[in-house]
Design an enzyme around this catalytic site. Structure first.
Site, PDB file in Angstrom:
ATOM      1  N   CYS A 119       0.816  -1.216   0.000  1.00  0.00           N
ATOM      2  CA  CYS A 119       0.000   0.000   0.000  1.00  0.00           C
ATOM      3  C   CYS A 119       0.852   1.268   0.000  1.00  0.00           C
ATOM      4  CB  CYS A 119      -0.928  -0.007   1.214  1.00  0.00           C
ATOM      5  SG  CYS A 119      -1.951   1.473   1.375  1.00  0.00           S
ATOM      6  N   CYS A 152      -5.338  -2.413   8.076  1.00  0.00           N
ATOM      7  CA  CYS A 152      -6.482  -1.498   8.148  1.00  0.00           C
ATOM      8  C   CYS A 152      -7.806  -2.143   7.759  1.00  0.00           C
ATOM      9  CB  CYS A 152      -6.217  -0.261   7.296  1.00  0.00           C
ATOM     10  SG  CYS A 152      -6.167  -0.578   5.509  1.00  0.00           S
TER      11      CYS A 152
END
EC number: 2.8.1.13
Length: 342
Positions: free
Chosen positions: A92, A191
């Site tokens: 990410c 997340c």
């Protein structure tokens, strides 16, 4: 200097913005929609907006959910299907936060982009490197191994010189409203994993598929609940016939839905390889410190580059190496890059 600040709606990123504002920088707040329910996004955006209003800066909301799904989330699912233990944060960061978001910030006229990461940037001979944070217990440099020098030069980490335990008191003193913000408690470091990674996988693939457990001699000695529920080093959740001592997962055969187990000493690794390498331009074969898991203690090893593959020979046995995890190389506290363990 004009700087874009990535705001998550939490304390760390809000205080990062505050500290930069205090230094006299012109700021633009950016909230990234990556992967969460709209209800959560609405709350986080509301929190980020409060921070921006307090600081007198604008807030932009960027929707990268489709990009995140294809580049990070789907890769996470696929890796587990292949019997690996992926590290989505390491994907990410270069693709989303310091890829798409950085590109947008530059188009806005910003010179740099800031986040609440616990890491630092250090310039050595006019080249920018990632340096470990002062707070070693919260250091996140491990997840930044794939960043290029040119990208690192555009990063700012305001929390890198601070201790995590000091941030909240400092933030509440500077921005009292932060103590009243509603938020969601995140139970995982990833997340998009709300409860457990297994619950996330269950939404997409058949996880509960019973299979056999074999020893290192290839003998069937028990059963398991489905190979994706296990990672290298796990010692619970499977049944071993007549076991009198602990057994640990030392291998995963995804195609056959089989686990291979052994004793703790069988987890020891003396060497490993990593692909998708991302190393500093001046990297040379030699002795360095290695991390093969986020929470692992740095281990001394001889590191060499052979045909785009990173090869590592450990000075002492290293335990619990899992395919798919990030292998990260350090010289003292300076990050030199890494790759994906194969």
């Amino acid at each position: 200097m004009k700087i874009a600040v990535l705001l998550s709606g939490g304390v760390d990123s809000s205080y990062s913005a505050y500290s930069l504002k205090e230094q006299g920088h012109e700021l633009v707040g950016i909230y990234l929609k990556l992967h969460a329910s709209e209800k959560k996004h609405d709350l986080y955006i509301k929190n980020a907006q409060k921070a921006c209003e307090f600081l007198g800066i604008p807030l932009e909301v960027l929707d990268f959910q489709k990009d995140f799904k294809s580049a990070v989330y789907d890769e996470f699912i696929s890796a587990y299907e292949e019997g690996q233990t992926p590290n989505p944060c390491a994907l990410c960061n270069p693709l989303m936060k310091f890829g798409l978001a950085l590109d947008h910030a530059l188009k806005l006229g910003c010179e740099k982009i800031a986040t609440g990461h616990y890491a630092r940037v250090k310039e050595i001979d006019k080249v920018s490197y990632i340096q470990e944070a002062v707070d070693k217990t919260k250091d996140q440099s491990y997840f930044l191994y794939a960043l290029e020098h040119e990208v690192i030069a555009k990063l700012v980490f305001p929390l890198g010189d601070l201790l995590k335990k000091d941030i909240k008191p400092l933030a509440l003193n500077a921005m009292p409203f932060l103590g009243t913000l509603e938020t969601y408690k995140e139970s995982q470091e990833i997340c998009f994993v709300e409860k457990s990674y297994i619950d996330t996988l269950k939404k997409h693939v058949e996880v509960e598929k019973e299979g056999v457990v074999k020893n290192l001699q290839g003998e069937v000695i028990g059963t398991h609940k489905g190979y994706m529920q296990y990672t290298i080093g796990k010692r619970k959740g499977f049944n071993i016939k007549g076991a009198l001592e602990p057994h640990f997962v030392v291998g995963i055969d995804a195609k056959k839905n089989e686990l291979i187990v052994g004793k703790k000493e069988d987890l020891a690794t003396h060497s490993l390889k990593a692909k998708n390498k991302s190393l500093t331009k001046d990297f040379k074969d030699g002795e360095y410190f290695i991390k093969a898991r986020y929470r692992s203690v740095p281990a001394k090893a001889f590191v060499s580059l052979r045909d785009e593959v990173i090869e590592v020979e450990f000075e002492e046995p290293f335990y619990g190496v899992a395919k798919g995890q990030a292998l990260v190389v350090y010289k003292d506290d300076i990050l030199l890059g890494g790759g994906v363990i194969v």
